[in-house]
Design an enzyme around this catalytic site. Structure first.
Site, PDB file in Angstrom:
ATOM      1  N   VAL A  11       0.857  -1.189   0.000  1.00 38.67           N
ATOM      2  CA  VAL A  11       0.000   0.000   0.000  1.00 38.67           C
ATOM      3  C   VAL A  11       0.892   1.238   0.000  1.00 38.67           C
ATOM      4  O   VAL A  11       1.808   1.357   0.798  1.00 38.67           O
ATOM      5  CB  VAL A  11      -0.962   0.019   1.205  1.00 38.67           C
ATOM      6  N   SER A  12       0.621   2.140  -0.920  1.00 36.11           N
ATOM      7  CA  SER A  12       1.478   3.313  -1.099  1.00 36.11           C
ATOM      8  C   SER A  12       0.831   4.609  -0.627  1.00 36.11           C
ATOM      9  O   SER A  12       1.496   5.642  -0.557  1.00 36.11           O
ATOM     10  CB  SER A  12       1.844   3.460  -2.580  1.00 36.11           C
ATOM     11  N   GLY A  13      -0.455   4.556  -0.331  1.00 34.86           N
ATOM     12  CA  GLY A  13      -1.178   5.784  -0.028  1.00 34.86           C
ATOM     13  C   GLY A  13      -1.862   6.366  -1.246  1.00 34.86           C
ATOM     14  O   GLY A  13      -2.486   7.424  -1.172  1.00 34.86           O
ATOM     15  N   GLY A  14      -1.755   5.662  -2.374  1.00 39.77           N
ATOM     16  CA  GLY A  14      -2.370   6.108  -3.614  1.00 39.77           C
ATOM     17  C   GLY A  14      -3.629   5.314  -3.937  1.00 39.77           C
ATOM     18  O   GLY A  14      -3.943   4.303  -3.306  1.00 39.77           O
ATOM     19  N   MET A  36       6.155   0.398   2.153  1.00 41.11           N
ATOM     20  CA  MET A  36       7.611   0.304   2.046  1.00 41.11           C
ATOM     21  C   MET A  36       8.244   1.691   2.134  1.00 41.11           C
ATOM     22  O   MET A  36       7.997   2.551   1.289  1.00 41.11           O
ATOM     23  CB  MET A  36       8.001  -0.344   0.703  1.00 41.11           C
ATOM     24  N   CYS A 101      14.156  -0.464  -8.761  1.00 37.38           N
ATOM     25  CA  CYS A 101      13.376  -0.537  -7.528  1.00 37.38           C
ATOM     26  C   CYS A 101      12.437  -1.735  -7.541  1.00 37.38           C
ATOM     27  O   CYS A 101      12.320  -2.458  -6.545  1.00 37.38           O
ATOM     28  CB  CYS A 101      12.593   0.756  -7.326  1.00 37.38           C
ATOM     29  N   GLY A 126      -0.309  -2.579  -6.872  1.00 35.98           N
ATOM     30  CA  GLY A 126      -1.273  -1.869  -7.707  1.00 35.98           C
ATOM     31  C   GLY A 126      -0.810  -1.651  -9.125  1.00 35.98           C
ATOM     32  O   GLY A 126      -1.358  -0.784  -9.824  1.00 35.98           O
ATOM     33  N   CYS A 207      10.364  10.331  -5.872  1.00 36.76           N
ATOM     34  CA  CYS A 207       9.801  11.118  -4.778  1.00 36.76           C
ATOM     35  C   CYS A 207      10.850  11.901  -4.020  1.00 36.76           C
ATOM     36  O   CYS A 207      10.649  13.054  -3.677  1.00 36.76           O
ATOM     37  CB  CYS A 207       9.062  10.189  -3.822  1.00 36.76           C
TER      38      CYS A 207
END
Length: 389
Positions: A11-14, A36, A101, A126, A207
């Site tokens: 989960v990335s927050g997106g 992560m 990555c 995702g 980022c």
């Protein structure tokens, strides 16, 4: 045939990872969400949204009703991705950290943590991609291996960035969004009250660079060695630059007082010279030949290449580029020689030649050097069909 019960979801927050995680829960899996953390914010002077992303990822997991963990891969990211990125820029190459990555962090370090520490039977991300095992590993059979397939939504397809991942992890990877259009993902998110995430900008670029431009960022890690801009036509010095690491092939230079802009053609780390050509369609920017290092085949070496010594397939070296027909030959060293169907602009050493056959992403190989340019061959490109992407 293995049974998949517990899935560890990245989960990335997106919005994409939120929807894919909820889809897993709705399918009846036991789901654990993991964020992560790949960059140490304490060492970063710029602005980065990672801390907000962690909060958003936790909110998503609370809303879905699943456990949430944060795992720190800062060390792994530094050693496997960022250090290589710095070394490449020092050597005059232009790396692709997103591909690295995925290979070293998401589908190696995260996969290992998910299966060994959290007892996961599979991982989920995702990404817009599919595999021959199906959307939720319905056809899972490790004895056959798995092929990576393009997403149904070709505009969002992300197999380019997955072209270096290992078979072991791919066999245990679920891509719930592989058969969905982005528009359907957004509609589903809104219906499930994930609407606040729809306001977030999609993750683009790296980022940890924050609000600064890339040239400013990379100069903090790579020592600048000023050099000359040299015109490939006249051999004359037409300007000065602060370091080859700040420029990439095909990029417009900032040389003033010219009737047309100059574009980067070649970088020479031994002299710090950057060779430039006037005009974006200059023949020095085009070649139809690409040389690579040893390829990474996601499933196995293509039978056509093994049997006949040549493979007819499709090529791209930039995610946003459309596919281009090519022929792939295997050199004695195990490296590849790729002949493109038509000359392509700004083939860039350090990037990846990603190969496709129909719906399948076969794998990729890092580009070591482009072949002779049209300019070097003395070819007049006027009237030629050039790929001007």
């Amino acid at each position: 045939m293995a049974t998949i019960k517990r899935v560890i979801s990245a989960v990335s927050g997106g919005i994409d990872s939120a929807v894919s995680t909820l889809l897993l829960k709705n399918k009846g899996y036991e789901v654990i969400g993991v964020y992560m953390q790949n960059w140490d914010l304490l060492d970063e002077k710029g602005v980065c949204s990672s801390q907000n992303d962690i909060s958003d990822a936790e909110w998503v997991c609370q809303k879905i009703g699943i456990p949430f963990h944060v795992v720190n891969f800062v060390k792994e990211y530094w050693l496997e991705v960022f250090s290589n990125l710095v070394n490449d820029y020092e050597s005059g190459l232009t790396p692709n950290p997103d591909i690295l990555c995925n290979r070293h962090i998401k589908f190696e370090a995260f996969y290992k943590h998910a299966t060994e520490e959290l007892g996961g039977d599979a991982i989920s991300t995702g990404h817009y991609a599919r595999t021959t095992f199906g959307e939720y590993l319905q056809n899972f059979d490790s004895t056959k291996g798995v092929h990576l397939l393009k997403a149904r939504d070709e505009r969002k397809d992300q197999t380019f960035f997955l072209s270096q991942i290992h078979q072991r992890a791919l066999q245990r990877s679920i891509f719930p969004l592989g058969d969905m259009k982005k528009s359907a993902v957004k509609k589903f998110a809104a219906a499930e009250k994930f609407a606040p995430l729809l306001k977030k900008k999609e993750s683009m670029g790296i980022c940890f660079i924050g609000s600064r431009n890339f040239q400013e960022f990379i100069s903090e890690y790579v020592t600048s060695h000023p050099g000359n801009f040299v015109d490939v036509d006249s051999g004359k010095i037409v300007g000065r630059h602060d370091g080859i690491h700040q420029w990439t092939i095909g990029q417009r230079s900032r040389i003033g007082g010219c009737k047309e802009p100059f574009y980067i053609v070649e970088k020479d780390p031994s002299t710090q010279n950057i060779y430039v050509a006037m005009g974006t369609r200059h023949p020095a920017l085009y070649t139809d030949l690409v040389m690579t290092d040893t390829p990474h085949w996601i499933h196995s070496p293509p039978p056509q290449l093994v049997k006949d010594g040549v493979l007819d397939c499709d090529f791209r070296f930039q995610h946003t580029h459309s596919l281009l027909k090519c022929q792939v030959f295997c050199a004695h060293s195990g490296r590849l020689i790729i002949r493109l169907a038509k000359p392509l602009r700004a083939i860039t050493p350090g990037q990846y030649a990603v190969l496709y056959l129909d719906e399948e992403c076969l794998g990729s190989a890092r580009i070591t050097t482009p072949g002779p340019t049209l300019h070097a061959l003395g070819v007049n490109s006027k009237g030629m069909e050039l790929d001007c992407r």
